[in-house]
Design an enzyme around this catalytic site. Sequence first.
Site, PDB file in Angstrom:
ATOM      1  N   LYS A 207     -18.075 -38.910 -20.332  1.00 13.74           N
ATOM      2  CA  LYS A 207     -17.604 -39.040 -21.707  1.00 13.74           C
ATOM      3  C   LYS A 207     -18.708 -39.654 -22.576  1.00 13.74           C
ATOM      4  O   LYS A 207     -19.003 -39.175 -23.653  1.00 13.74           O
ATOM      5  CB  LYS A 207     -16.346 -39.913 -21.709  1.00 13.74           C
ATOM      6  CG  LYS A 207     -15.734 -40.123 -23.060  1.00 13.74           C
ATOM      7  CD  LYS A 207     -14.481 -40.969 -22.950  1.00 13.74           C
ATOM      8  CE  LYS A 207     -14.068 -41.474 -24.309  1.00 13.74           C
ATOM      9  NZ  LYS A 207     -12.935 -42.386 -24.244  1.00 13.74           N
ATOM     10  N   GLU A 213     -24.818 -44.501 -13.239  1.00 12.69           N
ATOM     11  CA  GLU A 213     -24.691 -43.777 -11.959  1.00 12.69           C
ATOM     12  C   GLU A 213     -24.783 -42.274 -12.179  1.00 12.69           C
ATOM     13  O   GLU A 213     -25.481 -41.556 -11.461  1.00 12.69           O
ATOM     14  CB  GLU A 213     -23.342 -44.110 -11.295  1.00 12.69           C
ATOM     15  CG  GLU A 213     -23.162 -45.553 -10.870  1.00 12.69           C
ATOM     16  CD  GLU A 213     -22.574 -46.427 -11.968  1.00 12.69           C
ATOM     17  OE1 GLU A 213     -22.757 -46.119 -13.180  1.00 12.69           O
ATOM     18  OE2 GLU A 213     -21.929 -47.435 -11.624  1.00 12.69           O
ATOM     19  N   GLY A 268     -11.182 -42.079 -20.187  1.00 11.44           N
ATOM     20  CA  GLY A 268     -11.730 -41.443 -18.979  1.00 11.44           C
ATOM     21  C   GLY A 268     -10.671 -41.228 -17.904  1.00 11.44           C
ATOM     22  O   GLY A 268     -10.578 -40.153 -17.303  1.00 11.44           O
ATOM     23  N   ARG A 269      -9.842 -42.233 -17.659  1.00 14.11           N
ATOM     24  CA  ARG A 269      -8.861 -42.144 -16.571  1.00 14.11           C
ATOM     25  C   ARG A 269      -7.674 -41.257 -16.929  1.00 14.11           C
ATOM     26  O   ARG A 269      -6.790 -41.040 -16.113  1.00 14.11           O
ATOM     27  CB  ARG A 269      -8.418 -43.545 -16.156  1.00 14.11           C
ATOM     28  CG  ARG A 269      -8.008 -44.455 -17.299  1.00 14.11           C
ATOM     29  CD  ARG A 269      -7.949 -45.913 -16.849  1.00 14.11           C
ATOM     30  NE  ARG A 269      -7.615 -46.827 -17.939  1.00 14.11           N
ATOM     31  CZ  ARG A 269      -8.506 -47.373 -18.753  1.00 14.11           C
ATOM     32  NH1 ARG A 269      -9.789 -47.094 -18.642  1.00 14.11           N
ATOM     33  NH2 ARG A 269      -8.126 -48.218 -19.702  1.00 14.11           N
ATOM     34  N   GLU A 354      -7.364 -50.258 -14.096  1.00 10.70           N
ATOM     35  CA  GLU A 354      -8.291 -50.309 -15.239  1.00 10.70           C
ATOM     36  C   GLU A 354      -7.486 -50.394 -16.544  1.00 10.70           C
ATOM     37  O   GLU A 354      -7.945 -50.958 -17.525  1.00 10.70           O
ATOM     38  CB  GLU A 354      -9.221 -49.088 -15.238  1.00 10.70           C
ATOM     39  CG  GLU A 354     -10.517 -49.330 -15.990  1.00 10.70           C
ATOM     40  CD  GLU A 354     -11.586 -48.271 -15.738  1.00 10.70           C
ATOM     41  OE1 GLU A 354     -12.442 -48.471 -14.868  1.00 10.70           O
ATOM     42  OE2 GLU A 354     -11.561 -47.239 -16.429  1.00 10.70           O
ATOM     43  N   HIS A 385       0.792 -46.182  11.205  1.00  6.39           N
ATOM     44  CA  HIS A 385       0.021 -46.671  12.349  1.00  6.39           C
ATOM     45  C   HIS A 385      -1.133 -47.533  11.882  1.00  6.39           C
ATOM     46  O   HIS A 385      -2.056 -47.802  12.641  1.00  6.39           O
ATOM     47  CB  HIS A 385      -0.485 -45.486  13.172  1.00  6.39           C
ATOM     48  CG  HIS A 385       0.636 -44.622  13.653  1.00  6.39           C
ATOM     49  ND1 HIS A 385       1.304 -44.862  14.836  1.00  6.39           N
ATOM     50  CD2 HIS A 385       1.255 -43.560  13.076  1.00  6.39           C
ATOM     51  CE1 HIS A 385       2.263 -43.959  14.979  1.00  6.39           C
ATOM     52  NE2 HIS A 385       2.270 -43.159  13.921  1.00  6.39           N
ATOM     53  N   LYS A 513     -21.923 -54.205 -14.961  1.00  3.58           N
ATOM     54  CA  LYS A 513     -22.968 -53.224 -15.285  1.00  3.58           C
ATOM     55  C   LYS A 513     -24.169 -53.924 -15.903  1.00  3.58           C
ATOM     56  O   LYS A 513     -25.314 -53.643 -15.580  1.00  3.58           O
ATOM     57  CB  LYS A 513     -22.432 -52.189 -16.296  1.00  3.58           C
ATOM     58  CG  LYS A 513     -21.424 -51.217 -15.736  1.00  3.58           C
ATOM     59  CD  LYS A 513     -21.101 -50.175 -16.810  1.00  3.58           C
ATOM     60  CE  LYS A 513     -19.911 -49.319 -16.442  1.00  3.58           C
ATOM     61  NZ  LYS A 513     -19.450 -48.479 -17.541  1.00  3.58           N
TER      62      LYS A 513
HETATM   63  O1  F6P Z   1     -15.544 -47.571 -14.954  1.00  6.20           O
HETATM   64  C1  F6P Z   1     -15.752 -47.680 -16.333  1.00  6.20           C
HETATM   65  C2  F6P Z   1     -15.735 -46.344 -16.978  1.00  6.20           C
HETATM   66  O2  F6P Z   1     -16.050 -46.536 -18.313  1.00  6.20           O
HETATM   67  C3  F6P Z   1     -14.421 -45.595 -16.808  1.00  6.20           C
HETATM   68  O3  F6P Z   1     -13.452 -45.988 -17.703  1.00  6.20           O
HETATM   69  C4  F6P Z   1     -14.858 -44.196 -16.930  1.00  6.20           C
HETATM   70  O4  F6P Z   1     -13.899 -43.329 -16.421  1.00  6.20           O
HETATM   71  C5  F6P Z   1     -16.143 -44.211 -16.140  1.00  6.20           C
HETATM   72  O5  F6P Z   1     -16.724 -45.465 -16.433  1.00  6.20           O
HETATM   73  C6  F6P Z   1     -17.107 -43.098 -16.420  1.00  6.20           C
HETATM   74  O6  F6P Z   1     -17.487 -43.071 -17.752  1.00  6.20           O
HETATM   75  P1  F6P Z   1     -18.202 -41.823 -18.383  1.00  6.20           P
HETATM   76  O7  F6P Z   1     -17.285 -40.656 -18.297  1.00  6.20           O
HETATM   77  O8  F6P Z   1     -18.524 -42.210 -19.789  1.00  6.20           O
HETATM   78  O9  F6P Z   1     -19.463 -41.552 -17.591  1.00  6.20           O
END
Ligand code: F6P
Length: 550
Positions: A207, A213, A268-269, A354, A385, A513
Amino acid sequence: MQPTIFHSSAWQALEKHQRSTAQWQMRDLFSTDPERFNRFSIEAACILLDFSKNRINRETIALLSDLALAAGLPLEMEKMRQGVPINVSENRAVLHVALREQGDYPYQVNGEPILPGIRKVLRQMRRFVDHVLTGAWTGFTDKKITDVVNIGIGGSDLGPRMAVEALQPYANTGVKCHFLSNIDPEHIHQVLAGLNPETTLFIVVSKSFSTLETQLNAVAARKWLVDALGDESAVAKHFVGVTTNKAAATAFGIQVDNLFEMWDWVGGRYSVWSAVGLILAFAIGMDEFEAFLAGGASMDQHFFSAPIDQNMPIIMALIGIWYNTFYKAHTHAVMPYVQGLQRLPAHLQQLDMESNGKRAGKQGEPILFDTGPVIWGDVGVNVQHAFFQLLHQGTRLVPCDFIATVNPHFEVNAHQANLLANCLAQSEALMKGKTTSEAQREMLKAGLSEQQIEALLPHKVFPGNQPSNTLLLRKLDPKTLGALLALYEHKVFVQGVIWGINSFDQWGVEYGKQLALDILPLLSSEKEKTNAHDPSTMGLIQYFHQHRHS
Ligand code: F6P
């Protein structure tokens, strides 16, 4: 209104009710009310919710409903639909429901209708998926795309990944789907091993298009591709993006035409319903993807129209609050007895924790009670189990959701009946427990001596009274999966409204972060010196340097 919910009469009435009913045994509630199952079950969107195995009666539901009303729930639901910026700390509307709208509800943001933009992206997705699947779109060397890799993390990974896995029986497009999220070098190594750069398409889903990452993985994947194909311009045929940040995506090398728009009013979620779900569309085809949206919409319709005591997401939210806030249960377990839903708990962890892992109210006021629970779980029957012993005889109250299907995708002997029998047996055992006299009788029948019985008795008694909901899905098809996910989204929203928190920001994730960026230079070079970190962190960094390459 929100800061005072803790002091409201509805809240106080619930505290009193909890004190006066804390000794209730659910097995007694069942024996005194033969109508209990009918009274406490709801069906909507091909999902049956049985919430009768809870420490509740009609008064509990009435008092919890009063709490929802005292928190202004109907108004907040309406504000969401009207595009009011209910994500107050970021001044954003929250309109993931619009992404799955089937009719023409006039969703607007800042006075602008948003359905045309949503439908445009859906058409773009359909065109693109069709082109790739038919071979009208090929890779740089004119070969047909066989593998699609989703590069993203958090909401840009968990939802689509869970859905692709859940809907494997519908994955008949011939394209293989892969997910790259972690920056453990092992992950990219595993994902790229066995892939052919000529036939691989990467979807960079971010987003913000700034998540470290995702950036690191996208850059590494691009290098892998360009090294193999020997031409930077190959990127245009092998990378597409889903983002709100066009500038950053095009700077990365993705062509504008290969970008799928996202909007800041989708968290995002909550984004699997947008082009973030592109990989799902590749897996199951666009028609089934749209069935998934329709399933979400049917739960929305139920949520926005059913009365509180017949409203599945609201009831699940209220029951969650009953245990979490009034019984002080710290966790909530989700156990799908459906192999395809193995990754559902991970998705729900982000969705719920979150969203509702907050300690400040919407206006910044401190929250005086417990908010979001720890969400955890795994797939049944494996869980039996693994950790079920603690649920049956441990000392903690652990409310659970059991999820099962009536119809499996494959009939194998009596597997499905056995699976469901286990699921129902667990919730029954958790509810009923086993009394001293029942345990005694059982051991007598098995021929144990009185001495043996006495010694074993404390170990054979089950306290029971562990609450659970059971969700029975007719079948795990795209539509029902959509309804199930929307159900949990609304549950989380309702809880956030009642607790008076903003479920749609995530400032807490940012701090780690920031620190990672500070620590990185210290790991990259031994010469970097600073005292800015605590002795533990510095000790670990030193150990890293001492043993790196050893
Ligand atoms: O974990 C934090 C967060 O901002 C989430 O809310 C989001 O889903 C994720 O990082 C990835 O963010 P992006 O889609 O901006 O890479």
